[in-house]
Design a protein around this motif. Structure first.
Motif, mmCIF file in Angstrom:
data_model
loop_
_atom_site.group_PDB
_atom_site.id
_atom_site.type_symbol
_atom_site.label_atom_id
_atom_site.label_comp_id
_atom_site.label_asym_id
_atom_site.label_seq_id
_atom_site.Cartn_x
_atom_site.Cartn_y
_atom_site.Cartn_z
ATOM 1 N N GLU A 1 0.869 -1.179 0.000
ATOM 2 C CA GLU A 1 0.000 0.000 0.000
ATOM 3 C C GLU A 1 0.908 1.231 0.000
ATOM 4 O OE1 GLU A 1 -1.285 1.797 3.514
ATOM 5 O OE2 GLU A 1 0.895 1.776 3.651
ATOM 6 N N THR B 1 0.391 4.402 2.044
ATOM 7 C CA THR B 1 0.376 5.384 3.145
ATOM 8 C C THR B 1 1.647 5.356 3.995
ATOM 9 O OG1 THR B 1 -1.979 4.972 3.183
ATOM 10 C CG2 THR B 1 -1.111 6.272 4.993
ATOM 11 N N GLU C 1 -2.353 -12.398 -2.148
ATOM 12 C CA GLU C 1 -3.702 -12.815 -1.766
ATOM 13 C C GLU C 1 -4.165 -13.911 -2.705
ATOM 14 O OE1 GLU C 1 -6.424 -9.847 -0.014
ATOM 15 O OE2 GLU C 1 -5.436 -8.474 -1.388
ATOM 16 N N GLU D 1 -3.269 11.706 0.386
ATOM 17 C CA GLU D 1 -2.983 11.806 1.820
ATOM 18 C C GLU D 1 -2.905 13.291 2.187
ATOM 19 O OE1 GLU D 1 -2.908 8.866 3.200
ATOM 20 O OE2 GLU D 1 -2.209 7.514 1.619
ATOM 21 N N TYR E 1 -5.361 3.244 11.716
ATOM 22 C CA TYR E 1 -6.495 4.174 11.721
ATOM 23 C C TYR E 1 -6.923 4.641 13.104
ATOM 24 C CZ TYR E 1 -6.942 3.080 6.791
ATOM 25 O OH TYR E 1 -6.687 2.934 5.460
ATOM 26 N N THR F 1 -15.260 -3.137 -2.375
ATOM 27 C CA THR F 1 -14.779 -1.836 -1.909
ATOM 28 C C THR F 1 -13.876 -1.232 -2.982
ATOM 29 O OG1 THR F 1 -14.871 -2.636 0.338
ATOM 30 C CG2 THR F 1 -13.626 -0.626 -0.006
HETATM 31 P P1 HAM Z 1 -6.901 -0.759 1.411
HETATM 32 O O1 HAM Z 1 -8.345 -0.816 1.822
HETATM 33 O O2 HAM Z 1 -6.044 -1.867 1.831
HETATM 34 O O3 HAM Z 1 -6.354 0.612 1.947
HETATM 35 O O4 HAM Z 1 -6.808 -0.623 -0.155
HETATM 36 C C1 HAM Z 1 -7.454 0.434 -0.835
HETATM 37 C C2 HAM Z 1 -8.160 -0.085 -2.054
HETATM 38 O O5 HAM Z 1 -7.227 -0.796 -2.878
HETATM 39 C C3 HAM Z 1 -9.252 -1.101 -1.774
HETATM 40 O O6 HAM Z 1 -10.450 -0.458 -1.444
HETATM 41 C C4 HAM Z 1 -9.337 -1.827 -3.100
HETATM 42 O O7 HAM Z 1 -10.145 -1.094 -4.009
HETATM 43 C C5 HAM Z 1 -7.910 -1.823 -3.573
HETATM 44 N N1 HAM Z 1 -7.275 -3.134 -3.290
HETATM 45 C C6 HAM Z 1 -6.741 -3.565 -2.135
HETATM 46 N N2 HAM Z 1 -6.257 -4.810 -2.264
HETATM 47 C C7 HAM Z 1 -6.485 -5.179 -3.534
HETATM 48 C C8 HAM Z 1 -6.205 -6.366 -4.309
HETATM 49 N N3 HAM Z 1 -5.574 -7.391 -3.793
HETATM 50 N N4 HAM Z 1 -6.595 -6.383 -5.619
HETATM 51 C C9 HAM Z 1 -7.228 -5.315 -6.161
HETATM 52 N N5 HAM Z 1 -7.500 -4.183 -5.498
HETATM 53 C C10 HAM Z 1 -7.144 -4.105 -4.199
HETATM 54 C C11 HAM Z 1 -5.078 1.049 1.749
HETATM 55 O O8 HAM Z 1 -4.297 0.551 0.991
HETATM 56 C C12 HAM Z 1 -4.779 2.325 2.505
HETATM 57 N N6 HAM Z 1 -3.364 2.673 2.239
HETATM 58 C C13 HAM Z 1 -5.707 3.440 2.100
HETATM 59 C C14 HAM Z 1 -5.423 4.707 2.821
HETATM 60 C C15 HAM Z 1 -4.741 5.766 2.350
HETATM 61 N N7 HAM Z 1 -5.776 4.967 4.063
HETATM 62 C C16 HAM Z 1 -5.312 6.172 4.398
HETATM 63 N N8 HAM Z 1 -4.676 6.665 3.350
#
Ligand code: HAM
Length: 418
Positions: free
Chosen positions: A80, A82, A113, A129, A261, A278
């Motif tokens: 990710e 952040t 995954e 951010e 969070y 999501t």
């Molecule tokens: P997260 O919910 O882990 O949050 O990922 C954000 C978005 O990335 C998810 O809602 C989804 O749409 C997409 N996503 C996550 N994993 C996958 C996957 N394996 N395949 C496809 N799409 C995926 C974060 O990553 C936090 N860094 C968000 C954040 C930013 N919070 C604060 N600032």
């Protein structure tokens, strides 16, 4: 035959235009609200994610691509953005800049995954951010940015869910209430949630197993356990969402999968793409920068999953598939004509037109077929006769009109292209 790794994708021409449409929308909404782009490494020291994202999270425990470098350092591909952005803010002294600091990124991320529709091992995120603002107005600035972005894409059937998960002063009591509630039913919980009971009880609330979600339905709600400050913050958030006419549902089951969070958490959920629904998630993370060795600096952000947005677009969006086309294709016969065509193309390209000529050595008939295939708006045919007379046949492929072009007069040729 060597194939791509499981859970990754090739994005081919025809499809990549949809990705560009989404990325352009992201850049445009960020520009309007003063968010500037940050780029950062694809891999970081593993301990950044362990300390930032959290050791008890699935992402860190099970899903990171980790390797030991030649000097013995453990690195991980970013799961990710952040944690990396926060690291870059500290390392580059941005934490002492004028606040708020508003950053965005478009990145690939990696999580090991189980692949399925909407879930990949390499996926793409547009994230934003905002640092240095603790007010509910900052939360709404971020949520409104995500909302504007999704509205620009014109994807229908996306709903905003918000929640507050409190702060370090009110969460321990809430955790206790949760552990008490779930302990009485621990035999019925799935194996993962039985472990979560000791490590991360909040995550039981968003477990997708039917039995766990049924039990979670009657669990104590975070919003009933907030301290006065967190409660006021949440009320302030809702008042401002109403003021911006952003529709939302308060959803006590939104707890998010990452440890950093505090207070506000939110998700935009699509009704049309199945289980991995999501499309965008985020929240406030007031302790993260300090957690990874920086000053006390609050933050709030989100990330939208571009792969899932592309999937959602299949059910309708503002994306208009315009075929790429070239302003002029010059078909040639013979060596001298090919040199002349190369010269004309080169001049037109310098002036900002798109132009192509034969580089494969096709017959005239095959060249015209190719011109059709690449959607040439106009064609010009040059052979020995045309070189001698200095005139060639110009054809507007859209309306079929033909005219004579002077090979020595580029300005006139440009007029025909306009
Ligand atoms: P997260 O919910 O882990 O949050 O990922 C954000 C978005 O990335 C998810 O809602 C989804 O749409 C997409 N996503 C996550 N994993 C996958 C996957 N394996 N395949 C496809 N799409 C995926 C974060 O990553 C936090 N860094 C968000 C954040 C930013 N919070 C604060 N600032």
């Amino acid at each position: 035959m060597i194939q791509k790794p499981r859970g990754t994708m090739d994005i081919l021409p025809g499809e990549s235009e949809k990705w560009q449409f989404i990325e352009n929308a992201a850049r445009n909404v960020c520009k309007k609200r003063g968010f500037n782009e940050i780029r950062f490494p694809t891999f970081e020291e593993t301990q950044l994610f362990q300390r930032g994202v959290g050791n008890t999270t699935d992402v860190v425990q099970k899903e990171m691509y980790t390797f030991i470098d030649r000097d013995g350092t453990s690195y991980s591909l970013r799961p990710e953005g952040t944690a990396s952005v926060s690291r870059a803010v500290i390392e580059n002294g941005l934490a002492y800049d004028t606040m708020p600091l508003k950053l965005f990124y478009i990145i690939n991320c990696f999580r090991h995954e189980r692949p399925q529709a909407g879930r990949y091992r390499e996926f793409y995120q547009f994230g934003a951010e905002l640092f240095g603002a603790t007010t509910p107005s900052a939360d709404v600035e971020l949520i409104a940015l995500a909302n504007d972005f999704l509205k620009t894409l014109g994807i229908t059937g996306i709903k905003l869910h918000v929640n507050s998960i409190g702060c370090p002063s009110c969460r321990p009591a809430y955790k206790n209430a949760l552990v008490k509630y779930f302990s009485s039913k621990s035999n019925e919980l799935c194996e993962t949630c039985q472990n979560r009971l000791n490590t991360n009880p909040l995550r039981i609330l968003d477990c997708k197993s039917p039995v766990c979600s049924k039990i979670a339905f009657d669990a104590p709600k975070t919003t009933d356990h907030l301290c006065p400050e967190c409660s006021a913050h949440f009320e302030g958030l809702k008042a401002r969402l109403d003021a911006c006419q952003i529709e939302y549902t308060v959803d006590p089951h939104i707890v998010r999968g990452l440890d950093y969070y505090t207070r506000t958490v939110f998700e935009f959920i699509s009704e049309n793409i199945g289980a991995q629904s999501t499309v965008c998630g985020g929240g406030r993370y007031d302790g993260l920068v300090e957690q990874i060795g920086g000053p006390a600096l609050s933050g709030i952000g989100f990330a939208a999953g571009i792969n899932r947005l592309v999937l959602s677009m299949e059910n309708g969006s503002k994306y208009n598939q315009k075929k790429n086309s070239v302003d002029l294709y010059i078909a040639t016969l013979g060596e001298a004509a090919s040199v002349k065509a190369t010269e004309i193309c080169s001049e037109l390209l310098k002036k900002g037109y798109s132009a192509e000529t034969d580089i494969v050595g096709r017959s005239l008939k095959a060249q015209m077929k190719y011109a059709n295939k690449i959607n040439a708006k106009n064609t010009l045919i040059i052979g020995d006769g045309e070189l001698e007379s200095g005139k060639a046949q110009f054809r507007n492929m859209e309306n079929g009109e033909q005219s004579e072009a002077l090979l020595s007069d580029l300005e006139k040729l440009e007029n025909l292209l306009k």
